[in-house]
Each structure stands twice: as C-alpha cells, then as structure tokens.
Design a protein around this motif. Structure first.
Motif, PDB file in Angstrom:
ATOM      1  N   TYR A 130       1.348  -0.891  -0.145  1.00 44.66           N
ATOM      2  CA  TYR A 130       0.268  -0.505  -0.162  1.00 44.66           C
ATOM      3  C   TYR A 130       0.831   1.336   0.632  1.00 44.66           C
ATOM      4  O   TYR A 130       0.296   2.199  -0.522  1.00 44.66           O
ATOM      5  CB  TYR A 130      -0.946  -0.110   1.277  1.00 44.66           C
ATOM      6  N   VAL A 131       2.250   1.491   0.772  1.00 46.24           N
ATOM      7  CA  VAL A 131       2.862   2.259   0.713  1.00 46.24           C
ATOM      8  C   VAL A 131       3.546   2.477  -0.694  1.00 46.24           C
ATOM      9  O   VAL A 131       3.651   3.774  -1.379  1.00 46.24           O
ATOM     10  CB  VAL A 131       4.170   2.317   1.380  1.00 46.24           C
ATOM     11  N   GLU A 132       3.844   1.712  -1.300  1.00 38.74           N
ATOM     12  CA  GLU A 132       3.907   1.588  -3.225  1.00 38.74           C
ATOM     13  C   GLU A 132       3.310   2.107  -3.688  1.00 38.74           C
ATOM     14  O   GLU A 132       3.331   2.672  -4.320  1.00 38.74           O
ATOM     15  CB  GLU A 132       4.501   0.392  -3.123  1.00 38.74           C
ATOM     16  N   ALA A 133       2.031   2.091  -3.605  1.00 33.94           N
ATOM     17  CA  ALA A 133       0.918   1.990  -4.354  1.00 33.94           C
ATOM     18  C   ALA A 133       1.213   3.655  -4.342  1.00 33.94           C
ATOM     19  O   ALA A 133       0.384   4.122  -5.153  1.00 33.94           O
ATOM     20  CB  ALA A 133      -0.202   1.206  -4.001  1.00 33.94           C
ATOM     21  N   ALA A 134       0.764   3.957  -3.015  1.00 35.26           N
ATOM     22  CA  ALA A 134       0.743   5.699  -2.585  1.00 35.26           C
ATOM     23  C   ALA A 134       2.014   6.180  -3.343  1.00 35.26           C
ATOM     24  O   ALA A 134       1.773   7.148  -4.081  1.00 35.26           O
ATOM     25  CB  ALA A 134       0.768   5.976  -1.684  1.00 35.26           C
ATOM     26  N   LYS A 135       2.694   5.999  -3.336  1.00 36.24           N
ATOM     27  CA  LYS A 135       3.467   6.413  -3.672  1.00 36.24           C
ATOM     28  C   LYS A 135       3.892   6.758  -5.699  1.00 36.24           C
ATOM     29  O   LYS A 135       4.234   7.509  -6.222  1.00 36.24           O
ATOM     30  CB  LYS A 135       5.733   6.091  -3.960  1.00 36.24           C
ATOM     31  N   ALA A 136       3.141   5.308  -6.220  1.00 38.64           N
ATOM     32  CA  ALA A 136       3.325   5.289  -7.454  1.00 38.64           C
ATOM     33  C   ALA A 136       1.790   6.035  -8.148  1.00 38.64           C
ATOM     34  O   ALA A 136       1.949   6.658  -9.114  1.00 38.64           O
ATOM     35  CB  ALA A 136       2.538   4.418  -7.848  1.00 38.64           C
ATOM     36  N   LEU A 137       0.815   6.931  -7.313  1.00 37.04           N
ATOM     37  CA  LEU A 137      -0.233   7.526  -6.851  1.00 37.04           C
ATOM     38  C   LEU A 137       0.693   9.204  -6.695  1.00 37.04           C
ATOM     39  O   LEU A 137      -0.005  10.372  -7.694  1.00 37.04           O
ATOM     40  CB  LEU A 137      -0.842   7.329  -6.574  1.00 37.04           C
ATOM     41  N   GLY A 138       1.877   8.736  -6.869  1.00 31.63           N
ATOM     42  CA  GLY A 138       1.925  10.847  -6.605  1.00 31.63           C
ATOM     43  C   GLY A 138       1.843  11.119  -5.367  1.00 31.63           C
ATOM     44  O   GLY A 138       2.198  12.872  -5.463  1.00 31.63           O
ATOM     45  N   TYR A 139       1.824  10.539  -4.323  1.00 28.70           N
ATOM     46  CA  TYR A 139       1.456  11.148  -3.067  1.00 28.70           C
ATOM     47  C   TYR A 139       2.692  11.919  -2.807  1.00 28.70           C
ATOM     48  O   TYR A 139       3.290  10.889  -2.420  1.00 28.70           O
ATOM     49  CB  TYR A 139       0.768   9.878  -1.933  1.00 28.70           C
ATOM     50  N   SER A 140       2.496  12.569  -1.421  1.00 30.05           N
ATOM     51  CA  SER A 140       3.364  13.170  -0.782  1.00 30.05           C
ATOM     52  C   SER A 140       4.844  12.239   0.304  1.00 30.05           C
ATOM     53  O   SER A 140       3.381  12.451   0.648  1.00 30.05           O
ATOM     54  CB  SER A 140       3.868  15.204  -0.460  1.00 30.05           C
ATOM     55  N   SER A 141       5.177  12.346   0.231  1.00 32.68           N
ATOM     56  CA  SER A 141       5.670  11.871   2.165  1.00 32.68           C
ATOM     57  C   SER A 141       4.993  12.263   2.997  1.00 32.68           C
ATOM     58  O   SER A 141       5.270  11.122   3.548  1.00 32.68           O
ATOM     59  CB  SER A 141       7.747  12.224   2.100  1.00 32.68           C
ATOM     60  N   TRP A 142       4.798  13.375   3.407  1.00 28.80           N
ATOM     61  CA  TRP A 142       4.512  13.763   4.205  1.00 28.80           C
ATOM     62  C   TRP A 142       2.867  13.507   4.629  1.00 28.80           C
ATOM     63  O   TRP A 142       2.278  12.376   5.363  1.00 28.80           O
ATOM     64  CB  TRP A 142       4.046  15.287   4.645  1.00 28.80           C
ATOM     65  N   ARG A 143       1.836  12.956   3.099  1.00 24.10           N
ATOM     66  CA  ARG A 143       0.386  12.459   3.643  1.00 24.10           C
ATOM     67  C   ARG A 143       0.466  10.853   3.185  1.00 24.10           C
ATOM     68  O   ARG A 143      -0.031  10.508   4.316  1.00 24.10           O
ATOM     69  CB  ARG A 143       0.297  12.986   2.047  1.00 24.10           C
ATOM     70  N   ILE A 144       2.077  10.652   2.931  1.00 24.48           N
ATOM     71  CA  ILE A 144       2.165   8.347   2.736  1.00 24.48           C
ATOM     72  C   ILE A 144       2.637   8.107   4.664  1.00 24.48           C
ATOM     73  O   ILE A 144       1.736   7.382   5.183  1.00 24.48           O
ATOM     74  CB  ILE A 144       3.223   8.323   1.922  1.00 24.48           C
ATOM     75  N   MET A 145       3.412   9.445   5.346  1.00 19.27           N
ATOM     76  CA  MET A 145       3.686   9.356   6.823  1.00 19.27           C
ATOM     77  C   MET A 145       2.393   9.052   6.810  1.00 19.27           C
ATOM     78  O   MET A 145       1.866   8.071   8.534  1.00 19.27           O
ATOM     79  CB  MET A 145       4.521  10.062   6.542  1.00 19.27           C
TER      80      MET A 145
END
Length: 353
Positions: free
Chosen positions: A239-254
């Motif tokens: 799910y973290v890799e998917a969020a990165k692929a969607l272009g979410y910022s690091s702060w939002r992912i964290m």
C-alpha cells in the motif's frame, strides 16, 4: 448488554460531532466507525479492562472537578484559627481524612493533588509522545543519514536513566521558570487556572512546570525508537508503494497511510505511560522537587507524612492508595487494550457479537 448500548451511544455522539464539520464523513468512514464499535464491544467483555477503565475515568473526573468539590481551599491554614487541627486524625473535628501540619483538610488536598497529577500526565503525554512519533516516522521512512542522525540523538537520551535525567532537569529548571512567570503574568495566570490554584500562588508553580518539562525531554526517545521500528516494516508494504506510484507526498504517506497502521501499539504504550508518569512525578515530588507549599500533590503529601510516620499515618496512607489505584487502573486498561487490538481476540469477539 448495557455496556454495548453505552458504547453505541458514545460512537453516535462522536459521529454526530464530526458530521457537524464534515457532512459526508460517516459515509466515507463507515468501516472505521464499525471498527471503533467492535473495539468497544471487545473492551466491554474484558473484566480487567472494565475495572481499569472505571479507575482511570475516576481519576480523570476527580482531576477535572476535584478543586471545585474540595470542602476547603488548599491554602486555607485552619491551624491558625484552630490549633487543635494540627495533625488531626481522620474523623476528628469533621475532617474525614484528617489534617496536615498546617491544619489543612487532607481530603481537600487529595482533590487538589489529583488535578496536579492529571495536568502533569496529560501535558507530558500530549507533548512528549507526538514529538517521539514524528521523529520515529521521519527516521523510519527516510532511512539513511536521517535515520542515523535521529537514532544517535535518541541513543544519547536513552543512555541516561530517565529518573536521573529528570532529577537533574527538575533541580536546575525552576529558577529560570520562576523568572519567566514573573515576567509573563498572562502565562502565569493561565498556568494557575490549569493547575487549579489561585493567581497569587502562580509563582510557586515553577517546580511543577519544571517536572513536566523534564519528563517531556526524557519521554520522547522511547516512542521514537518504537515507531521507527514499525515504520521500517510498514514502508516496504504494497500500500505504501501504491501511494508512491499515485504521486502522494512523503508527508501524506507518513501521516495518512503509515501512521494509522502503527497506532494500536502506540495507544497501548500511552496507556501504560500514564501510570508511569504519575509514579515518576510523585517520586520527584516525594524527593522535594515537585509541589512546594502551599501547593500540594500526592507525592509531597507522602513526603510531609514520611517524617511523621506512623504517628500521622494518614498523610502517607491515603495519597499512597490514590497513587496505587491510579497506576493500577491505567495498567489494567493498557493490558486490556493490548488484548483488544490483537486480531485473534478481536475475531473471536466479532463472531460472538
């Protein structure tokens, strides 16, 4: 079950309160609300959890309303008017828990002391834990030099025993804090209202403020290390890799993806730490680094009665029982929450309910 109906009512209140600001929140978060409901259902079926919850809520309620319920003020020295009230035993002269060396009602001092203990616990947890969580998130997510720098700073703080470091800070900070309270009367008035003392006694709050500042400084490293370890595991998941692929910022992912998945152990740890903060704060006050007369807390009451024990046993017994029950309640609640957040236990509750 009555407790389940109370849980449903509590969830309904929370949903209604959030919906006042975000109209479509319940529709988008229905599964989360059901998860909250199932958590409360599981907690309702834990006898130790119910006992811990009652004791913990009792401490919080007494800490909030205690100063308003106290028959006498903490700075009402009845000994000056009635010398017979010097160390009066419980039940004498209408004092249910006796009096101290100044003729003050111990029951009133216990109620005021509950407010002091509650404020120190809440401020320490509210400021120390988020700092540790933030540093742990950053260190675990970015890794590399960032992780190395944060963890080495954490190791420096962990190398000192928490009590020794808190003792050193609590002994050196009051002077500067007292000067600040004198120069900033608005802040002094605010802190007096928070601790439930009169404004003219706000200058005596410097040792108490130094205690929670010292505890904040020594409290965050444990959370930074725990969160960092969990984030190292979570950041490699799909799910973290998917969020990165969607272009979410690091702060939002964290904050929006990783943090909710590591909160369960943190909540349990926070519950246990409420008991630990109470014990440590009472220990510092017992050593003379906490509340100074006329302000009082449970640790300073035990300190006062220690030199007069067993003659004035009530000055040690009643505050000691209060500290014991408070620590027991938080520990029982934390132990129950640890079971509630266990997926296997939750699954059994889900099928049963």
């Amino acid at each position: 079950m009555v407790l389940d109906r109370l849980a449903d009512f509590l969830i309904w209140l929370i949903v209604k309160a959030i919906s006042l600001f975000r109209k479509d929140w319940y529709v988008k978060n229905r599964s989360r609300v059901e998860e909250w409901r199932l958590t409360l259902y599981a907690l309702n079926r834990s006898p130790t959890g119910i006992i811990g919850l009652v004791l913990s809520l009792g401490f919080v309620i007494v800490g909030v309303v205690g100063p308003f319920l106290a028959p006498y003020s903490y700075n009402q020295f009845l000994y000056l008017e009635r010398p017979e009230l010097y160390l009066a035993p419980p039940g004498a002269y209408g004092m249910p828990l006796g009096t101290d060396i100044y003729g003050r009602d111990v029951l009133s001092l216990m109620l005021y002391g509950a407010r002091v203990s509650l404020v120190i616990s809440v401020i320490t947890i509210a400021l120390g834990v988020p700092l540790g969580i933030l540093l742990g998130l950053v260190a675990g997510y970015y890794g590399g030099k960032v992780d190395e720098a944060v963890m080495r700073i954490t190791d420096i703080f962990l190398a000192f025993p928490a009590l020794v470091l808190a003792l050193a800070l609590a002994a050196t900070l009051p002077g500067r804090i007292r000067e600040f309270l004198i120069s900033e009367p608005t802040f002094a008035s605010f802190m007096a209202a928070v601790f439930g003392v009169s404004q003219e006694d706000s200058i005596h709050l410097a040792p108490l403020i130094s205690i929670f500042l010292a505890l904040i400084i020594v409290w965050w490293p444990t959370y930074a290390r725990v969160v960092r370890g969990m984030v190292l595991v979570e950041r490699e998941k799909t799910y973290v890799e998917a969020a990165k692929a969607l272009g979410y910022s690091s702060w939002r992912i964290m904050t929006r993806h990783i943090l909710p998945n590591v909160m369960s152990p943190i909540v349990v740890l926070v519950t246990f730490d409420f008991a630990t903060v109470n014990l440590l704060a009472a220990g510092l006050s017992f050593l003379g680094l906490g509340a100074q007369p006329p302000i009082v807390d449970w640790g300073s009451l035990i300190n006062m009665g220690g030199s007069r024990f067993p003659t004035a046993w009530w000055l040690v017994f009643f505050p000691g029982v209060a500290i014991f029950l408070t620590a027991l309640g938080w520990n029982l609640l934390g132990d129950a929450l640890r079971d509630v957040f266990d997926p296997k236990f939750r699954r059994r509750i889900e099928f049963r309910v």
